[in-house]
Every structure is written in C-alpha cells, then in structure tokens.
Write a protein that holds these residues in place. Structure first.
Motif, PDB file in Angstrom:
ATOM      1  N   ALA A 118       0.819  -1.213   0.000  1.00  0.00           N
ATOM      2  CA  ALA A 118       0.000   0.000   0.000  1.00  0.00           C
ATOM      3  C   ALA A 118       0.853   1.263   0.000  1.00  0.00           C
ATOM      4  N   VAL A 122      -0.531   5.161  -0.061  1.00  0.00           N
ATOM      5  CA  VAL A 122      -0.474   5.942   1.176  1.00  0.00           C
ATOM      6  C   VAL A 122       0.362   7.208   0.969  1.00  0.00           C
TER       7      VAL A 122
ATOM      8  N   ALA B 168      -3.705  -2.508   1.369  1.00  0.00           N
ATOM      9  CA  ALA B 168      -3.501  -2.006   2.732  1.00  0.00           C
ATOM     10  C   ALA B 168      -3.929  -3.019   3.789  1.00  0.00           C
TER      11      ALA B 168
END
Lengths: 211, 211
Positions: A118, A122, B168
């Motif tokens: 991620a 992010v 994520a």
C-alpha cells in the motif's frame, strides 16, 4: 562540488532506473527480466545490484519516483495545487515512462505480495492530504470536510480512472476524466466561491510552460 | 422441464467456472494453468473446451458473472439502488470467489491485451447509469448532474478503492470505503432531502437477509 566519479555513478543509476521503467512498463513486473533491463541500460549486473540490490529494489525505486515527476512542476497552493497534481499526473502518464511504470507496478504489486504493497497509495494520499489541510486553512473547504478522507478518495478515483481509460482508449481521455472528477467532487467539498475559482483546464500547466 | 443430461452439463460448466475462479483469484490470469483448473474441477479438458473454448473464454465468462452475483439481491430503486450495488459489491468481494476473480481479471486484462479490455468497466457503468437515470426521474439528483458521468466515476472510485484496500488491509475496510465514497459524493450530486434519506450502513442488506 560533485566529483566526476560520483557523477558517473549517478548517471549509471539513472540509466538503469530508466531502462527498468521502460521494461516494467512494457512487460510488467513478472515479465521483466534482469538481463533485458541490463541490455537496455548497457550496464553490468554488478552496477545494478550495487545501486538497487534486487529486482524488487529496482521496482520500489521506480515506484518511489512517482511524486518526484510531478511535484517540482507545481507552483499553486491549497485546493488548486491538489487539482494541479492530478492534471499533471494525467498528462505525464501519457508521456513519462518512469511515472507510467511506477503506476503499473503499484497496481500489480497488490497481487504480487511485494510487501508494503500500500506504500505508494499511502504516499500519494499523504501528499494530497497536505494540500487539503492547506485548503482548509485558506477557507476553501466546506465545514466538516475531512482532508484525509477526501485525499484517499482522490487516490482511489485516479487509480481506477487510469485503469478504465487505459483499457478503453489507451489513456487518451485521462485529462478529461480528471476534469470530470473535479466537476463532480468540488460542489460537495469546496465553498461556492472556491468552486467557481478553480481552474480545471487540462492545458493550464502547459500554457504556463510546465508540462 | 430440464432433462438430466442438460442438468449434468450445467453442473459441469458451473464446476469448471468455480474452479477457474478459485485459481484465477489465487494466481492471476498468467499464473493460472489449465491443468490446475481441471484438477480442481475434477473435469476433463474436453468439457472445458466444449463449454468455454479457451482459457481466455473462461476468463471472460468469470468476468461476465460480476453483475449476476449482485443485482438479483437488490430490491431498492434509484439512488439507493446504486448505493446498494456498491455495498453488496464490497461485502461480496470479501466472500465470493467468483466476484473476486472477476474483479482481479478485469484489473489485469488492461495490461494483458485480452481484447475488449474495457468491457466489464463499461458494463458496470451502464448498470449504474440506469440507476441514476431512475434517480433523476424520481427527483433525487441536483439539476445538471449527468448520470453517465457520475456512473463512470463511481466505477473508477470502486476500482481504485478495491486495489487500495486490498494492498492495505486485504479488503477488510472495503465496506467503510464505500460508505466514505457516498458521504463525499452525495452532497454534490443529490438534492438535500435525498442526501439525508439515503441509507449508507454497510450492514443494511445483511439485516434484510440479503447478503
């Protein structure tokens, strides 16, 4: 002052990074062979492993370049800065192989289990959140709009529009999709005076000589 | 009345489709071997090629199932129906391997050059546009909101949020991301009376016994 030897090392590293981006862009992570990258770069395996340790390290270096290909071009602030990031991103994706490879690897890595999958999402959300925090301080946002939440949603929409546009028309309409995104989003997040002041023209940075 | 022989053919086809979905979901299109799919399905190569012609045909059959795993569950209309599609999609992606494989293949195929790569995106946008046209007729949308444009943007945001969430947290927060999307989008597209009436609870269809 930079020494000639350091200069050569930087050029070698940049050459390998660019060759890797071209091969990742064409063949994806799984299909990109180290030998093909070395051949394209005219570099030795030793220098590749010296600078990047592994193919995965090389992929992460390509992915980490995404913001650097966009942010230095911008001079705007607040919400217009966030809009400009997405405009430049949509234009650069059509021409900049380093950015295009970074985006492709980011999409692929969720399924490749490359760890910290991620990370690039992010990182982009963080950059966009900063613009939105600034926008809030400038009184550009409606009450109750959460910069972190809107930032993540912009990342999601850009990620999806890139795939939709690539599949439909080879990314030709990506700048128009960015404009559409803001036309739909702005009335729900910005105060009316800001909505009308924002410049969504895909060519606005080109006209300023920025892309 | 369905004949036993036809019944068996349907079961064989469904078994191959499900086995293929499991293997595509685990390994992606490139990594999914025909032999592994046959082994998982307990089927013969002959029956696979009879029902699906090729691995690409099998992949398209998996992708084409996406709407069928969601739409029959819904009873709502207009904007709430569109919201419900995204809620059920986010819940089903966590549990339904056929839908998950369809979404993975849709993401992969842009880069695989599997022809008609935009098909699933366009199909979803069409389904969503119909809900928004109905919403407009019911007076739920603000003046000037274009159903086709909003529909494409919802497809893009869902596509991107799925990748972000998968990278994520393995999709654990997907229903919350769907709710967030509507909290940000609704004030800009729906009339105030509709904004407050929409139910965004990720559990609303579960409570109605639908998922």
């Amino acid at each position: 002052m930079r020494q000639p030897k350091q200069q050569r090392a930087v050029e070698t590293r940049d050459g390998i990074l660019r060759a890797a981006a071209e091969v990742f862009d064409e063949m994806g992570y799984a299909g990109a062979g180290i030998n093909r990258i070395l051949e394209r770069a005219g570099a030795t395996a030793g220098s590749l492993y010296f600078h990047f340790q592994s193919k995965e390290g090389l992929a992460h270096a390509v992915m980490d370049q995404q913001a650097d290909t966009i942010l230095p071009l911008l001079r705007s602030e607040g919400l217009q800065r966030l809009i400009d990031i997405t405009i430049v991103w949509s234009r650069q994706l059509q021409t900049n192989v380093l950015l295009r490879a970074g985006v492709r690897l980011t999409t692929e890595q969720s399924t490749l289990g490359m760890g910290e999958a991620a990370g690039p999402y992010v990182a982009w959300a963080k950059v966009m959140e900063e613009c939105l925090v600034e926008a809030r301080e400038r009184g550009e946002l409606q009450a109750g709009v959460d910069p972190a939440q809107v930032a993540e949603q912009v990342v999601e929409t850009c990620t999806g529009m890139q795939l939709f546009s690539a599949a439909a028309v080879g990314r030709a309409d990506l700048p128009q999709r960015v404009r559409r995104m803001w036309q739909i989003l702005l009335p729900g997040i910005a105060v009316p005076a800001t909505v009308v002041r924002m410049d969504l023209d895909p060519n606005r940075l080109e006209e300023a000589g920025l892309v």
